[in-house]
Design a protein around this motif. Structure first.
Motif, PDB file in Angstrom:
ATOM      1  N   MET A   1      19.456   2.753  -1.066  1.00 61.19           N
ATOM      2  CA  MET A   1      20.156   1.795  -0.201  1.00 61.19           C
ATOM      3  C   MET A   1      21.191   2.529   0.639  1.00 61.19           C
ATOM      4  N   GLY A   2      21.905   3.415  -0.032  1.00 64.84           N
ATOM      5  CA  GLY A   2      23.020   4.090   0.604  1.00 64.84           C
ATOM      6  C   GLY A   2      22.638   4.841   1.865  1.00 64.84           C
ATOM      7  N   ILE A   3      21.436   5.393   1.850  1.00 67.02           N
ATOM      8  CA  ILE A   3      21.028   6.218   2.986  1.00 67.02           C
ATOM      9  C   ILE A   3      20.871   5.378   4.257  1.00 67.02           C
ATOM     10  N   PHE A   4      20.520   4.102   4.088  1.00 66.82           N
ATOM     11  CA  PHE A   4      20.375   3.240   5.267  1.00 66.82           C
ATOM     12  C   PHE A   4      21.716   2.977   5.936  1.00 66.82           C
ATOM     13  N   SER A   5      22.749   2.814   5.120  1.00 64.64           N
ATOM     14  CA  SER A   5      24.053   2.583   5.736  1.00 64.64           C
ATOM     15  C   SER A   5      24.541   3.843   6.440  1.00 64.64           C
ATOM     16  N   VAL A   6      24.160   5.011   5.917  1.00 69.20           N
ATOM     17  CA  VAL A   6      24.506   6.264   6.623  1.00 69.20           C
ATOM     18  C   VAL A   6      23.804   6.287   7.982  1.00 69.20           C
ATOM     19  N   ILE A   7      22.506   5.944   7.981  1.00 69.98           N
ATOM     20  CA  ILE A   7      21.735   5.954   9.225  1.00 69.98           C
ATOM     21  C   ILE A   7      22.326   4.985  10.241  1.00 69.98           C
ATOM     22  N   ILE A   8      22.581   3.740   9.778  1.00 68.79           N
ATOM     23  CA  ILE A   8      23.098   2.717  10.699  1.00 68.79           C
ATOM     24  C   ILE A   8      24.458   3.119  11.257  1.00 68.79           C
ATOM     25  N   SER A   9      25.282   3.649  10.365  1.00 71.68           N
ATOM     26  CA  SER A   9      26.615   4.044  10.781  1.00 71.68           C
ATOM     27  C   SER A   9      26.573   5.124  11.870  1.00 71.68           C
ATOM     28  N   PHE A  10      25.703   6.115  11.702  1.00 69.00           N
ATOM     29  CA  PHE A  10      25.656   7.187  12.689  1.00 69.00           C
ATOM     30  C   PHE A  10      24.896   6.789  13.958  1.00 69.00           C
ATOM     31  N   LEU A  11      23.989   5.823  13.823  1.00 74.78           N
ATOM     32  CA  LEU A  11      23.398   5.247  15.041  1.00 74.78           C
ATOM     33  C   LEU A  11      24.501   4.611  15.875  1.00 74.78           C
ATOM     34  N   LYS A  12      25.374   3.867  15.199  1.00 72.40           N
ATOM     35  CA  LYS A  12      26.489   3.211  15.888  1.00 72.40           C
ATOM     36  C   LYS A  12      27.405   4.230  16.559  1.00 72.40           C
ATOM     37  N   ILE A  13      27.747   5.276  15.802  1.00 66.31           N
ATOM     38  CA  ILE A  13      28.632   6.308  16.364  1.00 66.31           C
ATOM     39  C   ILE A  13      27.987   6.940  17.599  1.00 66.31           C
TER      40      ILE A  13
ATOM     41  N   ILE B   1      31.213  17.818  17.636  1.00 65.18           N
ATOM     42  CA  ILE B   1      31.872  17.416  16.400  1.00 65.18           C
ATOM     43  C   ILE B   1      31.182  16.210  15.755  1.00 65.18           C
ATOM     44  N   SER B   2      30.644  15.290  16.561  1.00 64.73           N
ATOM     45  CA  SER B   2      29.979  14.121  15.976  1.00 64.73           C
ATOM     46  C   SER B   2      28.724  14.534  15.219  1.00 64.73           C
ATOM     47  N   VAL B   3      28.010  15.519  15.761  1.00 66.49           N
ATOM     48  CA  VAL B   3      26.831  16.032  15.077  1.00 66.49           C
ATOM     49  C   VAL B   3      27.249  16.720  13.776  1.00 66.49           C
ATOM     50  N   ASN B   4      28.329  17.503  13.858  1.00 71.47           N
ATOM     51  CA  ASN B   4      28.813  18.185  12.666  1.00 71.47           C
ATOM     52  C   ASN B   4      29.192  17.213  11.553  1.00 71.47           C
ATOM     53  N   VAL B   5      29.927  16.155  11.924  1.00 67.17           N
ATOM     54  CA  VAL B   5      30.341  15.178  10.913  1.00 67.17           C
ATOM     55  C   VAL B   5      29.116  14.482  10.322  1.00 67.17           C
ATOM     56  N   ALA B   6      28.157  14.132  11.178  1.00 68.36           N
ATOM     57  CA  ALA B   6      26.944  13.468  10.700  1.00 68.36           C
ATOM     58  C   ALA B   6      26.229  14.351   9.678  1.00 68.36           C
ATOM     59  N   THR B   7      26.050  15.622  10.031  1.00 68.80           N
ATOM     60  CA  THR B   7      25.376  16.534   9.112  1.00 68.80           C
ATOM     61  C   THR B   7      26.134  16.638   7.790  1.00 68.80           C
ATOM     62  N   PHE B   8      27.450  16.781   7.897  1.00 67.81           N
ATOM     63  CA  PHE B   8      28.291  16.960   6.711  1.00 67.81           C
ATOM     64  C   PHE B   8      28.209  15.754   5.780  1.00 67.81           C
TER      65      PHE B   8
ATOM     66  N   ILE C   1      19.575  15.647   7.622  1.00 66.45           N
ATOM     67  CA  ILE C   1      18.638  15.549   8.746  1.00 66.45           C
ATOM     68  C   ILE C   1      18.613  14.132   9.320  1.00 66.45           C
ATOM     69  N   LEU C   2      18.571  13.128   8.440  1.00 64.93           N
ATOM     70  CA  LEU C   2      18.528  11.737   8.917  1.00 64.93           C
ATOM     71  C   LEU C   2      19.809  11.342   9.649  1.00 64.93           C
ATOM     72  N   ALA C   3      20.954  11.723   9.100  1.00 63.26           N
ATOM     73  CA  ALA C   3      22.219  11.367   9.746  1.00 63.26           C
ATOM     74  C   ALA C   3      22.342  12.051  11.105  1.00 63.26           C
ATOM     75  N   THR C   4      21.924  13.315  11.169  1.00 63.13           N
ATOM     76  CA  THR C   4      22.005  14.048  12.435  1.00 63.13           C
ATOM     77  C   THR C   4      21.072  13.442  13.478  1.00 63.13           C
ATOM     78  N   THR C   5      19.855  13.090  13.041  1.00 65.91           N
ATOM     79  CA  THR C   5      18.921  12.450  13.965  1.00 65.91           C
ATOM     80  C   THR C   5      19.504  11.133  14.478  1.00 65.91           C
ATOM     81  N   SER C   6      20.098  10.357  13.568  1.00 66.58           N
ATOM     82  CA  SER C   6      20.658   9.066  13.967  1.00 66.58           C
ATOM     83  C   SER C   6      21.741   9.204  15.034  1.00 66.58           C
ATOM     84  N   VAL C   7      22.573  10.222  14.888  1.00 70.18           N
ATOM     85  CA  VAL C   7      23.713  10.324  15.811  1.00 70.18           C
ATOM     86  C   VAL C   7      23.267  10.745  17.221  1.00 70.18           C
ATOM     87  N   VAL C   8      22.100  11.393  17.343  1.00 69.40           N
ATOM     88  CA  VAL C   8      21.685  11.841  18.680  1.00 69.40           C
ATOM     89  C   VAL C   8      20.574  10.996  19.309  1.00 69.40           C
TER      90      VAL C   8
END
Lengths: 182, 174
Positions: free
Chosen positions: B1-13, B58-65, B77-84
């Motif tokens: 479940m948690g990974i989806f909120s990471v994805i959504i959050s970084f899509l928003k960012i 920096i947004s990519v860096n934070v997403a990856t981290f 990988i998923l968070a980084t993809t979401s942010v870009v």
């Protein structure tokens, strides 16, 4: 295939050395794509920088994706995206693992203390190069000064500066072509 | 479940932060620290410090981290993809639209106004970085040396970055 690999390597190199945000990357890109490969011109970069700045998302990523698109269409933009993002993905994962060990290594901090002022010089170089294709007309000079003052003195968000200047450009162009008709 | 909120959050960012770099920090901080509590305030400060030592936005860096510490490599990988991803589609769509309609007077006019504005924006970024990065005589000297290397000796910008790092080590350890 080989062309895409070459493009990927160029963008990977650019991604690996983009410290200090999207503008710092411009100088590297100008060197690679204007001087070395000669597939883009300075005024291409002006348009690219303008668009990268007006859309959401990281400016560096937007710039790369647009440059990739200009060179090789949609596939080119995907290659550019991967090349730009991978170095930071890899570095961050390494740093996340080792950060607390290297955090206090003084030499690394000193290295980046040196890089920071150099970024100012890189951006200055880009600004000079980009201003070359712009004709020194009254209109252009006033827009440069207005947008500079808008950000530095009035602290207007860059996005609004772009919207305002786009509108001014549109109105000015319309007026000019009307005058031309008479 | 948690990974989806990471994805959504970084899509928003990725979709709602304009201007790149430090202009994006408040938006990122709100999502990552205040709303989702993936990082504490001091971890967030650490990641900003890490960002200064690693290439890329920096947004990519934070997403990856955040993706990495929450869900390992897949998370990174998923968070980084979401942010870009949002800006990727926006940029390519706009790029194709502009390439096709280059000669349309409205677009021509818009670019007439935007091109010189970009010079203003970059100069402003240069000035603001000058005030935060040129803090003493040593950093000023480094900036001047690099300026000469770039303009006079046409040093490659990547070479200039590496060179400046070594100048930093030399200057600041004396």
């Amino acid at each position: 295939m080989q062309e895409y690999l070459k493009l990927f390597i160029i963008f990977f190199r650019i991604g690996a050395f983009t410290f200090g945000g999207g503008y710092a990357m411009l100088a590297i890109m100008q060197r690679e794509f204007v001087d070395r490969e000669q597939i883009l011109t300075e005024s291409d970069f002006l348009d690219i920088a303008a668009i990268a700045q007006s859309l959401p998302g990281p400016v560096a990523v937007n710039t790369s994706v647009f440059v990739g698109y200009k060179i090789k269409g949609r596939r080119g933009s995907l290659v550019a995206l991967l090349g730009t993002v991978l170095p930071s993905l890899i570095t961050i994962m390494l740093l996340a693992t080792f950060y607390y060990k290297i955090k206090d290594i003084e030499t690394i901090q000193l290295f980046f203390k040196g890089v920071r002022p150099a970024i100012v010089s890189l951006i200055f170089l880009s600004a000079i190069r980009l201003s070359k294709p712009i004709e020194k007309t009254k209109f252009n000079i006033s827009i440069v000064l207005l947008s500079l003052a808008g950000i530095v003195i009035l602290k207007i968000h860059p996005i609004f500066i772009i919207i305002i200047c786009a509108t001014i450009g549109y109105l000015y162009n319309r007026k000019e072509s009307k005058d031309g008709d008479i | 479940m948690g990974i989806f909120s990471v994805i959504i959050s970084f899509l928003k960012i990725g979709a709602f932060s304009f201007g790149g770099g430090y202009a994006m920090l408040p938006v990122i901080q709100e999502e990552v620290v205040n709303i989702n509590r993936w990082l504490t305030e001091s971890e967030f400060i650490d990641i900003v410090a890490i960002s200064q030592m690693s290439p890329g936005p920096i947004s990519v860096n934070v997403a990856t981290f955040v993706g990495y510490i929450q869900h390992g490599i897949i998370g990174a990988i998923l968070a980084t993809t979401s942010v870009v991803i949002v800006s990727f589609f926006l940029v390519t769509s706009l790029a194709s639209f502009i390439t096709k309609n280059r000669e349309v007077p409205i677009i021509e006019g818009i670019f007439k106004g935007i091109r010189p504005a970009v010079i203003g924006l970059i100069s402003a970024a240069c000035i603001s970085l000058f005030t935060t990065s040129i803090i003493d005589i040593k950093s000023f000297t480094i900036a001047i040396i690099i300026l000469i290397a770039l303009f006079r000796f046409k040093l490659h910008p990547i070479g200039a970055i590496i060179f400046s790092g070594f100048l930093g080590i030399i200057f600041y350890s004396i």
